[in-house]
Design an enzyme around this catalytic site. Sequence first.
Site, short mmCIF file in Angstrom:
data_model
loop_
_atom_site.label_atom_id
_atom_site.label_comp_id
_atom_site.label_asym_id
_atom_site.label_seq_id
_atom_site.Cartn_x
_atom_site.Cartn_y
_atom_site.Cartn_z
NE ARG A 52 -1.85 -2.30 2.52
CZ ARG A 52 -1.97 -3.56 2.11
NH1 ARG A 52 -2.98 -3.89 1.36
NH2 ARG A 52 -1.10 -4.48 2.44
CB THR A 53 3.49 2.57 2.20
OG1 THR A 53 2.78 2.17 3.37
CG2 THR A 53 4.13 3.92 2.45
CE LYS A 81 26.37 -4.27 -8.40
NZ LYS A 81 26.65 -3.33 -9.50
NE ARG A 102 7.26 0.66 4.64
CZ ARG A 102 6.03 0.16 4.63
NH1 ARG A 102 5.83 -1.09 4.26
NH2 ARG A 102 5.00 0.91 4.96
CG HIS A 130 3.91 4.21 8.41
ND1 HIS A 130 3.92 4.98 7.27
CD2 HIS A 130 3.53 2.97 8.01
CE1 HIS A 130 3.56 4.24 6.24
NE2 HIS A 130 3.31 3.01 6.66
C1 NCD Z 1 2.15 -1.21 8.12
C2 NCD Z 1 3.64 -0.94 8.14
O1 NCD Z 1 4.32 -1.24 7.16
O2 NCD Z 1 4.09 -0.43 9.14
N1 NCD Z 1 1.58 -1.33 6.86
C3 NCD Z 1 1.36 -0.26 6.05
O3 NCD Z 1 2.17 0.63 5.90
N2 NCD Z 1 0.16 -0.19 5.45
C4 NCD Z 1 1.74 -2.25 9.08
C5 NCD Z 1 2.26 -3.65 8.91
O4 NCD Z 1 3.13 -3.92 8.09
O5 NCD Z 1 1.76 -4.50 9.63
#
Ligand code: NCD
Length: 294
Positions: A52-53, A81, A102, A130
């Site tokens: 999703r993100t 590498k 991320r 987040h």
């Molecule tokens: C979450 C995350 O990555 O922190 N998911 C997300 O961003 N939608 C929660 C998770 O991975 O459980």
Amino acid sequence: MIQKKRHVITISDFTKEDFEQIFQRADYLQKENVKTLTGKIIATLFFEPSTRTRLSFESAAQRLGATTLGFSDIHATSVVKGESLAHTIKMVNGYADAIVMRHPRDGAAKYASTISKIPIINGGDGANQHPSQTMLDLYAIRSHFGKIDGIKIAMIGDLKYSRVLHSLTTALRLYDAQITFIAPEELKMPQKYTRENDTQTTDLNAALNCDVIYSTRIQKERFTDLNEYNRLKDTYLITENFTNQLQPNAIILHALPIVNEIDTKVDKNPKAKYFKQANDGVYVRMALLDAILG
Ligand code: NCD
């Protein structure tokens, strides 16, 4: 007002007014087709898995007229590498106008922001923060209740490692919200996020008088001891029967992915808002990109 070209590292850098700006812009962007990012390039650098993100940021960028580039599997990059995060960020500065990243390490986004001349948007750093997820979580609450002040929220599951709930808890301190933390002893909300007035319990039934039920995945990848994960992974299950006992106007949120903490039968229940939460997240991320780069 949200400053142009700013980094988005932690939710505590934002005010209630900033959130309201995002919400109103997200409302607008749901209805109007605007291309405020034409000619811009957004990089998505995902050193950790995501559906999703990453995709919703890419969708948001493209809906606003920007193009995107990046990676979602470090095994296809020079990271394998041995390239440092600093060098990766330095290089991508020449390829894009903003970076959504991320990373498995707490503080990685903050570190990247000390190197980057273009905005860094934290798409999750370890168990820390987040922020864009919190903006869309607040938006989901506001969309349903018309307000955030006065809500009672239960946070359930992996409160120790959930960057989603660490961010959300921090943001809710700006509002008049009552928080109930429900977790096994081993996965309790870290003390730095809790306040005296919060309720802390191991009992799922404490959620029954709440307006928002926020369930989280037990995050296998954060455990050093797999036996502990196996012992805790099925602690709480949101069933249809449980859902039917909730307050009439209550909603169930989840950042997704759901593994086995919510019975799939609940997906069809009108109280289950997690798919809408994720879908509306595109408008919230559009609003955020637009505020910074539009
Ligand atoms: C979450 C995350 O990555 O922190 N998911 C997300 O961003 N939608 C929660 C998770 O991975 O459980």
